[in-house]
Design an enzyme around this catalytic site. Structure first.
Site, PDB file in Angstrom:
ATOM      1  CG  ASP A   8      -0.444   0.297   2.523  1.00  0.00           C
ATOM      2  OD1 ASP A   8       0.778   0.570   2.626  1.00  0.00           O
ATOM      3  OD2 ASP A   8      -1.215   0.293   3.507  1.00  0.00           O
ATOM      4  CB  CYS A  65       0.791  -2.107   4.889  1.00  0.00           C
ATOM      5  SG  CYS A  65       0.740  -2.950   6.475  1.00  0.00           S
ATOM      6  N   GLY A  66       2.310   0.103   6.051  1.00  0.00           N
ATOM      7  CA  GLY A  66       3.056   0.962   6.967  1.00  0.00           C
ATOM      8  C   GLY A  66       3.781   0.182   8.045  1.00  0.00           C
ATOM      9  CB  THR A  67       2.652  -1.643  10.883  1.00  0.00           C
ATOM     10  OG1 THR A  67       1.411  -2.183  10.378  1.00  0.00           O
ATOM     11  CG2 THR A  67       2.409  -0.262  11.484  1.00  0.00           C
ATOM     12  N   GLY A  68       3.276  -3.465   8.230  1.00  0.00           N
ATOM     13  CA  GLY A  68       3.278  -4.891   7.861  1.00  0.00           C
ATOM     14  C   GLY A  68       2.159  -5.652   8.548  1.00  0.00           C
ATOM     15  CG  HIS A  98       9.648 -24.389  13.117  1.00  0.00           C
ATOM     16  ND1 HIS A  98       9.725 -24.211  14.477  1.00  0.00           N
ATOM     17  CD2 HIS A  98      10.689 -25.198  12.794  1.00  0.00           C
ATOM     18  CE1 HIS A  98      10.758 -24.889  14.959  1.00  0.00           C
ATOM     19  NE2 HIS A  98      11.376 -25.480  13.951  1.00  0.00           N
ATOM     20  CG  ASN A  99       5.711 -20.679  11.054  1.00  0.00           C
ATOM     21  OD1 ASN A  99       6.632 -19.950  11.432  1.00  0.00           O
ATOM     22  ND2 ASN A  99       4.937 -21.323  11.921  1.00  0.00           N
ATOM     23  CG  HIS A 133       7.671 -28.054  11.976  1.00  0.00           C
ATOM     24  ND1 HIS A 133       7.421 -27.392  13.151  1.00  0.00           N
ATOM     25  CD2 HIS A 133       8.899 -28.621  12.102  1.00  0.00           C
ATOM     26  CE1 HIS A 133       8.470 -27.530  13.952  1.00  0.00           C
ATOM     27  NE2 HIS A 133       9.380 -28.273  13.341  1.00  0.00           N
ATOM     28  NE  ARG A 136       3.477 -28.843  16.051  1.00  0.00           N
ATOM     29  CZ  ARG A 136       4.668 -28.907  16.628  1.00  0.00           C
ATOM     30  NH1 ARG A 136       5.654 -28.137  16.210  1.00  0.00           N
ATOM     31  NH2 ARG A 136       4.876 -29.747  17.619  1.00  0.00           N
TER      32      ARG A 136
END
Ligand code: RB5
Length: 143
Positions: A8, A65-68, A98-99, A133, A136
């Site tokens: 953005d 974005c500004g902060t993520g 892991h993710n 993982h 999960r």
């Protein structure tokens, strides 16, 4: 790698910096924009990026974005999307190991102690560990 970028108005400069860096390293990059600071809504950008990613062929995407925060929340509303808001080398490494994140998120108004480029490098160099993982990750999409 084949990387999708979207942002953005809060992260135009950072997105353009990462775009130039990825291209210089020889990666294929698709820039869904935006490239001006005219206001847009990050949920719309996240939806557009996810729709493009789901067409296939991308290794991963990077959202800004500004902060993520907002854009990662928006992306994570979609089934199959695992967008990691990383802030250091450890979280960048774990996001992959892991993710098995398929998106990273960064904030254009955030001061990083380790450069986003170095975190993206760590992520790209890591491998998903699978096994427990993987179990999960499957559970994330069960609802
Ligand atoms: C836009 O001003 C800002 O709210 C957005 O870029 C993001 O930081 C939201 O999480």
């Amino acid at each position: 790698m084949n990387v999708l970028l979207a942002n953005d108005h809060g992260a135009v400069e950072l997105k353009l910096r990462i775009l130039a860096w990825l291209l210089e390293k020889g990666h294929k990059v698709t820039n869904l924009g935006v490239d001006t600071e005219d206001r847009v809504d990050y949920p719309d950008i996240a939806d557009k990026a996810v729709a493009e990613f789901q067409k296939g062929g991308y290794d991963f995407g990077i959202l800004f974005c500004g902060t993520g925060i907002g854009i990662s929340i928006a992306a994570n509303r979609h089934k199959g999307i695992r967008c990691a808001l990383v802030h250091d080398a450890f979280t960048a490494l774990m996001a992959k190991k892991h993710n098995n994140a398929n998106f990273l998120a960064f904030g254009g108004r955030v001061t990083y102690r380790e450069s986003p480029e170095s975190l993206i490098d760590v992520f790209m160099g890591a491998e998903f560990q699978g096994e427990r993982h993987a179990t999960r990750i499957e559970k994330l999409d069960r609802n």
